[in-house]
Design an enzyme around this catalytic site. Sequence first.
Site, mmCIF file in Angstrom:
data_model
loop_
_atom_site.group_PDB
_atom_site.id
_atom_site.type_symbol
_atom_site.label_atom_id
_atom_site.label_comp_id
_atom_site.label_asym_id
_atom_site.label_seq_id
_atom_site.Cartn_x
_atom_site.Cartn_y
_atom_site.Cartn_z
ATOM 1 N N CYS A 1 -6.896 5.915 5.489
ATOM 2 C CA CYS A 1 -6.091 6.274 6.741
ATOM 3 C C CYS A 1 -6.664 7.672 7.226
ATOM 4 C CB CYS A 1 -4.674 5.930 6.661
ATOM 5 S SG CYS A 1 -3.957 5.883 8.217
ATOM 6 N N GLN B 1 0.729 -1.244 -0.007
ATOM 7 C CA GLN B 1 0.057 0.013 -0.041
ATOM 8 C C GLN B 1 0.895 1.324 -0.005
ATOM 9 O OE1 GLN B 1 -2.206 1.610 3.420
ATOM 10 N NE2 GLN B 1 -4.145 1.157 2.322
HETATM 11 C C1 LIG Z 1 -3.293 0.695 14.320
HETATM 12 C C2 LIG Z 1 -3.756 0.701 12.995
HETATM 13 C C3 LIG Z 1 -3.242 1.196 11.770
HETATM 14 C C4 LIG Z 1 -3.554 1.371 10.411
HETATM 15 N N1 LIG Z 1 -3.188 1.570 9.532
HETATM 16 C C5 LIG Z 1 -3.622 1.680 8.166
HETATM 17 C C6 LIG Z 1 -2.874 1.640 7.063
HETATM 18 O O1 LIG Z 1 -1.468 1.890 7.010
HETATM 19 N N2 LIG Z 1 -3.461 1.925 5.718
HETATM 20 C C7 LIG Z 1 -4.982 1.720 5.878
HETATM 21 O O2 LIG Z 1 -5.211 1.832 4.665
HETATM 22 N N3 LIG Z 1 -5.639 1.573 6.749
HETATM 23 C C8 LIG Z 1 -5.098 1.566 8.020
HETATM 24 N N4 LIG Z 1 -6.111 1.324 9.062
HETATM 25 C C9 LIG Z 1 -7.334 1.043 9.104
HETATM 26 C C10 LIG Z 1 -7.648 -0.331 8.975
HETATM 27 O O3 LIG Z 1 -6.966 -1.027 7.691
HETATM 28 C C11 LIG Z 1 -9.186 -0.584 8.921
HETATM 29 O O4 LIG Z 1 -9.648 0.094 7.832
HETATM 30 C C12 LIG Z 1 -9.702 -0.191 9.976
HETATM 31 O O5 LIG Z 1 -9.072 -0.590 11.398
HETATM 32 C C13 LIG Z 1 -10.996 -0.681 10.267
HETATM 33 O O6 LIG Z 1 -11.322 -2.181 10.267
HETATM 34 P P1 LIG Z 1 -11.311 -3.075 11.581
HETATM 35 O O7 LIG Z 1 -12.668 -2.436 12.277
HETATM 36 O O8 LIG Z 1 -11.576 -4.331 10.955
HETATM 37 O O9 LIG Z 1 -10.181 -2.804 12.607
HETATM 38 C C14 LIG Z 1 -5.210 1.127 10.385
HETATM 39 C C15 LIG Z 1 -6.038 0.843 11.524
HETATM 40 C C16 LIG Z 1 -5.350 0.836 12.701
HETATM 41 C C17 LIG Z 1 -6.218 0.410 14.041
#
Ligand SMILES: Cc1cc2nc3c(=O)[nH]c(=O)nc-3n(C[C@H](O)[C@H](O)[C@H](O)COP(=O)(O)O)c2cc1C
Length: 349
Positions: free
Chosen positions: A100, A70
């Site tokens: 993000c 990514q």
């Molecule tokens: C610690 C952390 C780091 C993340 N880093 C990224 C990232 O680098 N790129 C991205 O597209 N989303 C990032 N996200 C978002 C996650 O990919 C995801 O979209 C979000 O946590 C919702 O999904 P979940 O409810 O299953 O956690 C991050 C989320 C967390 C909690």
Amino acid sequence: MNIGPHFLANNLFAAPMAGVTDRPFRRLCRQLGAGYAVSEMVTSRRDLWNSLKTSRRANHDGEPGPIAVQIAGTDAEMMAQAAAYNIDRGAQIIDINMGCPAKKVCNKWAGSALMRDEALALAIAQSVIAVCAPRDIPVTLKMRTGWSQSHKNAVALARAFESAGVQMLTVHGRTREQGYGGHAEYETIAAVKAAVRVPVVANGDIDSPQKARDVLAFSNADAVMIGRAAQGRPWIFREVAHFLATGTLLAPPLVAEVRRLLLDHLRDHYQLYGEFTGVRSARKHIGWYVKELPGAAAFRQRMNGIEECERQLHAVAEFFDELASGCDRMPAAPAAAAASPEQTVAVTQ
Ligand SMILES: Cc1cc2nc3c(=O)[nH]c(=O)nc-3n(C[C@H](O)[C@H](O)[C@H](O)COP(=O)(O)O)c2cc1C
């Protein structure tokens, strides 16, 4: 399902999480049933490519394919260069980060902030595709439902990205404004799915096999992506896969298996980060694994005083040996335990 020429073992994806889904963790998720895992974002800033952090993120040694990297940034030309740089280092799929909400990213108008500037968002996608298409590298994109409740433009953007040649879209069911607060909604994801022909991946708050089934059914998405619920529970992918295939729930894993998985995870982690950074950055993973277990708070405290790999491994082994003397299996995940009482099957893994 496929992403371009790449066939995926299943439609359960590990979400990219900066500082979490590094190569050791992605490998573990894949081993435990995720069909696909996207790397943490890599900056498009050329001046940072030689930093230790970025070079670790660009290291895919021993990672099972397809290798998806990514990229994040705000400048179309720099994003194209970042795509080429990562392809030269083994990326087989390039994913563009428009999801993000982190300040560090958004202050520079990257990540989900790009959803507010549709022309720039599209220019970035076009520019990245222009360098990837001639090399047969599919470009995918991850976004949110929009910038804010009153500015939900995921459907319009999805159509534009599809026309530009984006080959898969992941939608986190929150707006940028929400951060990680409130709840993910899946109506917008369903609307995106209905609006485009490329595969759509549903993401946000999926924390149990039942929730994965319900989100797939409601949104009609082609796949689900799991992030936070996999922290310290990478076996969630095999639990979801089993439930979707059979309608029955796997019993929680044996304590002895989790002990082995965690020790292997730590060894792989130290190999990538070395002793100083490795022991420190491993603490958060260890904290997640033990979160629901008796004595977790005191154990986490103890971990903070340990600075050598061998001592950290030893303490973790001891903690799980102690746990195994009182019970065979890990406690059920809170979300799964609260969900509907389908038949549970015990397996010895
Ligand atoms: C610690 C952390 C780091 C993340 N880093 C990224 C990232 O680098 N790129 C991205 O597209 N989303 C990032 N996200 C978002 C996650 O990919 C995801 O979209 C979000 O946590 C919702 O999904 P979940 O409810 O299953 O956690 C991050 C989320 C967390 C909690």
